[in-house]
Scaffold this motif. Structure first.
Motif, PDB file in Angstrom:
ATOM      1  N   THR A 107      34.755  31.723  39.192  1.00 35.40           N
ATOM      2  CA  THR A 107      35.292  31.100  37.986  1.00 35.40           C
ATOM      3  C   THR A 107      36.685  30.536  38.262  1.00 35.40           C
ATOM      4  OG1 THR A 107      34.059  32.622  36.569  1.00 35.40           O
ATOM      5  CG2 THR A 107      35.939  31.495  35.576  1.00 35.40           C
ATOM      6  N   LEU A 109      40.060  28.734  36.432  1.00 32.60           N
ATOM      7  CA  LEU A 109      40.728  28.642  35.133  1.00 32.60           C
ATOM      8  C   LEU A 109      41.918  27.694  35.180  1.00 32.60           C
ATOM      9  CD1 LEU A 109      40.903  32.487  34.553  1.00 32.60           C
ATOM     10  CD2 LEU A 109      39.253  30.945  33.514  1.00 32.60           C
ATOM     11  N   THR A 111      45.405  27.110  32.908  1.00 35.24           N
ATOM     12  CA  THR A 111      46.206  27.765  31.873  1.00 35.24           C
ATOM     13  C   THR A 111      47.552  27.078  31.703  1.00 35.24           C
ATOM     14  OG1 THR A 111      46.976  29.326  33.547  1.00 35.24           O
ATOM     15  CG2 THR A 111      45.173  30.050  32.135  1.00 35.24           C
ATOM     16  N   CYS A 120      44.545  29.739  27.797  1.00 33.16           N
ATOM     17  CA  CYS A 120      43.500  29.228  28.676  1.00 33.16           C
ATOM     18  C   CYS A 120      43.054  27.870  28.141  1.00 33.16           C
ATOM     19  CB  CYS A 120      42.319  30.192  28.731  1.00 33.16           C
ATOM     20  SG  CYS A 120      40.985  29.610  29.775  1.00 33.16           S
ATOM     21  N   MET A 123      37.973  26.020  31.757  1.00 33.41           N
ATOM     22  CA  MET A 123      37.437  26.777  32.881  1.00 33.41           C
ATOM     23  C   MET A 123      36.242  26.054  33.464  1.00 33.41           C
ATOM     24  SD  MET A 123      35.380  30.034  31.308  1.00 33.41           S
ATOM     25  CE  MET A 123      36.913  30.829  30.832  1.00 33.41           C
ATOM     26  N   TYR A 135      39.983  35.967  29.807  1.00 30.80           N
ATOM     27  CA  TYR A 135      40.253  34.560  29.526  1.00 30.80           C
ATOM     28  C   TYR A 135      39.003  33.854  29.038  1.00 30.80           C
ATOM     29  CZ  TYR A 135      44.857  34.401  31.798  1.00 30.80           C
ATOM     30  OH  TYR A 135      46.171  34.579  32.131  1.00 30.80           O
ATOM     31  N   GLU A 136      39.097  33.197  27.905  1.00 28.10           N
ATOM     32  CA  GLU A 136      38.111  32.239  27.429  1.00 28.10           C
ATOM     33  C   GLU A 136      38.887  31.012  26.973  1.00 28.10           C
ATOM     34  OE1 GLU A 136      34.952  32.523  27.659  1.00 28.10           O
ATOM     35  OE2 GLU A 136      34.749  34.651  28.157  1.00 28.10           O
ATOM     36  N   ARG A 137      38.219  29.881  26.834  1.00 31.68           N
ATOM     37  CA  ARG A 137      38.906  28.669  26.385  1.00 31.68           C
ATOM     38  C   ARG A 137      39.607  28.931  25.055  1.00 31.68           C
ATOM     39  NH1 ARG A 137      34.071  26.820  28.430  1.00 31.68           N
ATOM     40  NH2 ARG A 137      34.207  25.335  30.171  1.00 31.68           N
ATOM     41  N   SER A 148      47.759  33.766  36.739  1.00 29.07           N
ATOM     42  CA  SER A 148      48.215  32.525  36.112  1.00 29.07           C
ATOM     43  C   SER A 148      49.506  32.724  35.349  1.00 29.07           C
ATOM     44  CB  SER A 148      47.139  31.983  35.172  1.00 29.07           C
ATOM     45  OG  SER A 148      46.011  31.548  35.884  1.00 29.07           O
TER      46      SER A 148
END
Length: 262
Positions: A107, A109, A111, A120, A123, A135-137, A148
């Motif tokens: 994955t 990301l 940020t 975030c 991704m 982390y999710e959008r 990050s």
């Protein structure tokens, strides 16, 4: 009907192709082109080349240069401005992030920092080895946890980074999460000298992150790109190779961001 339409259609395509050939002659080292150079490039008589050039001048794609020859015109600048407006950070970064995700099968990301929070932005995942992470959008996380977040702090002026850390609520997500400001400041100095950040189990148990800074045309760090993977899948000897690829991806995103924002 098709017989009468096709000649003019072919002529329009030919004219468009030759106009593009002329515009593509311009480079960083060739900012002005001459009529004779255009004639040679197109393989046509000089009078024909000048006809193409004058058409581009009349439509403002070119203009006559003060010392002779032709340079790019205002219409090109207007189109470039519109093109830049059509790109946001995600649009610039996502193609490069996807390349990295497909390369390392992990994955990736993107940020940014908003005051004391890390957001975030986007991704990229391959779908086969995605890991469950915090982390999710659109999600936000504090400054002290994750590769990050530390990258986004590391290139701030030290006084500003310390002030942000001292005013933020530094949560402990795992036993490895750092919450001591003095230790965090030393960690930021190490990241700045290394050029990237590596964390293992500091935000999500058993997850490691490797992040590098994304810079704008002023060389200011405006975002971070990172890989999130199960720590068991990235052996210490492979860490340097992952870090190199993340840094290369960050550099590519920076170059694209500068290109659309300059």
């Amino acid at each position: 009907m098709s017989g009468s339409a096709s000649p003019s259609y072919r002529e329009r395509n030919s004219t468009a192709d030759r106009a593009l050939d002329i515009l593509l002659m311009f480079t960083d080292t060739q900012l002005v082109v001459s009529g004779s150079a255009v004639a040679e490039r197109l393989g046509v008589a000089r009078s024909t080349a000048y006809r193409y050039l004058q058409s581009l001048v009349s439509s403002r794609f070119l203009e006559e240069a003060p010392g002779g020859g032709f340079r790019l015109g205002l219409r090109v600048m207007e189109i470039a401005r519109l093109a830049r407006r059509s790109y946001g950070l995600s649009e610039v970064a996502l193609p490069v992030m996807t390349e990295l995700a497909e390369d390392v099968h992990e994955t990736v990301l993107l940020t940014r920092r908003t005051r004391e929070l890390v957001v975030c932005v986007d991704m990229a995942q391959t779908g086969t080895r995605a890991v469950r992470i915090s982390y999710e959008r659109g999600s936000t996380l504090p400054l002290n946890a994750g590769a990050s977040a530390l990258v986004l702090l590391a290139w701030l002026p030290q006084e500003e980074a310390r002030r942000l850390l001292e005013s933020a609520s530094l949560h402990r997500f795992t036993p490895a999460t750092l919450t001591d400001v003095d230790i965090l400041m030393k960690r930021l100095d190490h990241i700045r000298r290394a050029g990237y950040s590596v964390t293992r189990g500091e935000l999500d148990p058993d997850v490691m992150g490797i992040a590098a800074p994304v810079r704008d045309e002023r060389q200011q760090v405006v975002a971070a790109v990172s890989v999130a993977a199960l720590a068991s899948r990235v052996f210490p000897e492979a860490e340097a190779e992952f870090a190199r690829k993340v840094q290369e991806t960050a550099q590519k995103i920076s170059e694209r961001l500068i290109a659309v924002g300059g």
